[in-house]
Design a protein around this motif. Sequence first.
Motif, short mmCIF file in Angstrom:
data_model
loop_
_atom_site.label_atom_id
_atom_site.label_comp_id
_atom_site.label_asym_id
_atom_site.label_seq_id
_atom_site.Cartn_x
_atom_site.Cartn_y
_atom_site.Cartn_z
N TYR A 9 0.83 -1.20 0.00
CA TYR A 9 0.00 0.00 0.00
C TYR A 9 0.87 1.26 0.00
N ALA A 10 0.35 2.28 -0.65
CA ALA A 10 0.98 3.59 -0.55
C ALA A 10 0.69 4.16 0.84
N ASP A 11 1.61 4.96 1.36
CA ASP A 11 1.43 5.55 2.68
C ASP A 11 0.16 6.39 2.76
N SER A 12 -0.21 7.00 1.65
CA SER A 12 -1.37 7.90 1.65
C SER A 12 -2.69 7.19 1.93
N VAL A 13 -2.73 5.87 1.73
CA VAL A 13 -3.99 5.14 1.92
C VAL A 13 -3.87 4.00 2.92
N LYS A 14 -2.67 3.78 3.43
CA LYS A 14 -2.46 2.66 4.35
C LYS A 14 -3.35 2.82 5.58
N GLY A 15 -4.05 1.75 5.93
CA GLY A 15 -4.94 1.78 7.08
C GLY A 15 -6.35 2.23 6.75
N ARG A 16 -6.55 2.83 5.57
CA ARG A 16 -7.89 3.28 5.17
C ARG A 16 -8.44 2.48 4.00
N PHE A 17 -7.57 2.09 3.09
CA PHE A 17 -7.98 1.33 1.91
C PHE A 17 -7.53 -0.11 2.05
N ALA A 18 -8.34 -1.03 1.49
CA ALA A 18 -7.99 -2.45 1.52
C ALA A 18 -8.26 -3.05 0.14
N ALA A 19 -7.24 -3.62 -0.45
CA ALA A 19 -7.36 -4.26 -1.76
C ALA A 19 -7.50 -5.77 -1.57
N SER A 20 -8.19 -6.41 -2.48
CA SER A 20 -8.32 -7.86 -2.43
C SER A 20 -8.55 -8.39 -3.83
N LYS A 21 -8.31 -9.69 -4.00
CA LYS A 21 -8.57 -10.31 -5.29
C LYS A 21 -9.23 -11.65 -5.06
N ASP A 22 -10.02 -12.07 -6.04
CA ASP A 22 -10.74 -13.33 -5.97
C ASP A 22 -10.66 -13.96 -7.35
N ASN A 23 -10.07 -15.15 -7.40
CA ASN A 23 -9.97 -15.84 -8.68
C ASN A 23 -11.26 -16.61 -8.89
N ALA A 24 -12.23 -15.97 -9.51
CA ALA A 24 -13.54 -16.58 -9.69
C ALA A 24 -13.43 -17.88 -10.49
N ASN A 25 -12.65 -17.83 -11.55
CA ASN A 25 -12.35 -19.04 -12.33
C ASN A 25 -11.11 -18.74 -13.16
N ASN A 26 -10.75 -19.63 -14.06
CA ASN A 26 -9.48 -19.44 -14.76
C ASN A 26 -9.53 -18.32 -15.79
N THR A 27 -10.74 -17.82 -16.09
CA THR A 27 -10.82 -16.73 -17.07
C THR A 27 -11.30 -15.42 -16.46
N LEU A 28 -11.82 -15.44 -15.25
CA LEU A 28 -12.33 -14.23 -14.63
C LEU A 28 -11.70 -14.06 -13.25
N HIS A 29 -11.11 -12.89 -13.04
CA HIS A 29 -10.49 -12.57 -11.76
C HIS A 29 -11.09 -11.25 -11.29
N LEU A 30 -11.46 -11.19 -10.02
CA LEU A 30 -12.11 -10.02 -9.46
C LEU A 30 -11.17 -9.31 -8.51
N LEU A 31 -11.00 -8.03 -8.73
CA LEU A 31 -10.15 -7.18 -7.91
C LEU A 31 -11.05 -6.13 -7.26
N SER A 32 -10.84 -5.89 -5.97
CA SER A 32 -11.67 -4.91 -5.26
C SER A 32 -10.79 -3.94 -4.48
N LEU A 33 -11.34 -2.76 -4.23
CA LEU A 33 -10.69 -1.77 -3.39
C LEU A 33 -11.75 -1.19 -2.46
N GLN A 34 -11.66 -1.54 -1.20
CA GLN A 34 -12.56 -1.00 -0.18
C GLN A 34 -11.92 0.27 0.37
N MET A 35 -12.64 1.37 0.26
CA MET A 35 -12.10 2.66 0.68
C MET A 35 -12.91 3.19 1.86
N ASN A 36 -12.27 3.36 2.99
CA ASN A 36 -12.93 3.84 4.20
C ASN A 36 -12.33 5.16 4.64
#
Length: 127
Positions: free
Chosen positions: A59-86
């Motif tokens: 994480y960049a210092d500017s968002v550390k502790g407030r933003f959370a990134a995650s990924k989910d490999n739904a299947n071999n052709t679709l991957h989901l990336l998320s960014l929760q911003m608080n």
Amino acid sequence: QVTLVQSGGGSVQTGGSLRLSCAATRLGYVSYYLAWFRQLPGKEREGLAAIEADGSITYADSVKGRFAASKDNANNTLHLLSLQMNSLKPEDTAVYYCAANLLRPRDMLASNSYNFWGQGTQVTVSS
């Protein structure tokens, strides 16, 4: 061809939360690297969070502790990336982008390290 399609974003008041999503297709089984960036008018894209092939996140210092990134490999052709911003602040107002690369970037938070980009989505935080 790898494609990234973003959803989410919008407007929120200071202290609120938003969630961004990014659907990445055709990454396949190879190792890949994902990241979130944002850009203000006239400024360079700022790296916020980067996910390694093994799932570790930087994480960049500017968002550390407030933003959370995650990924989910739904299947071999679709991957989901998320960014929760608080705890959003007016200075978080920008266009946000997801990005992907099939080779490990030398600098995980450098925009010139990524070859594939989402279309961008506006996030506006009002005071």
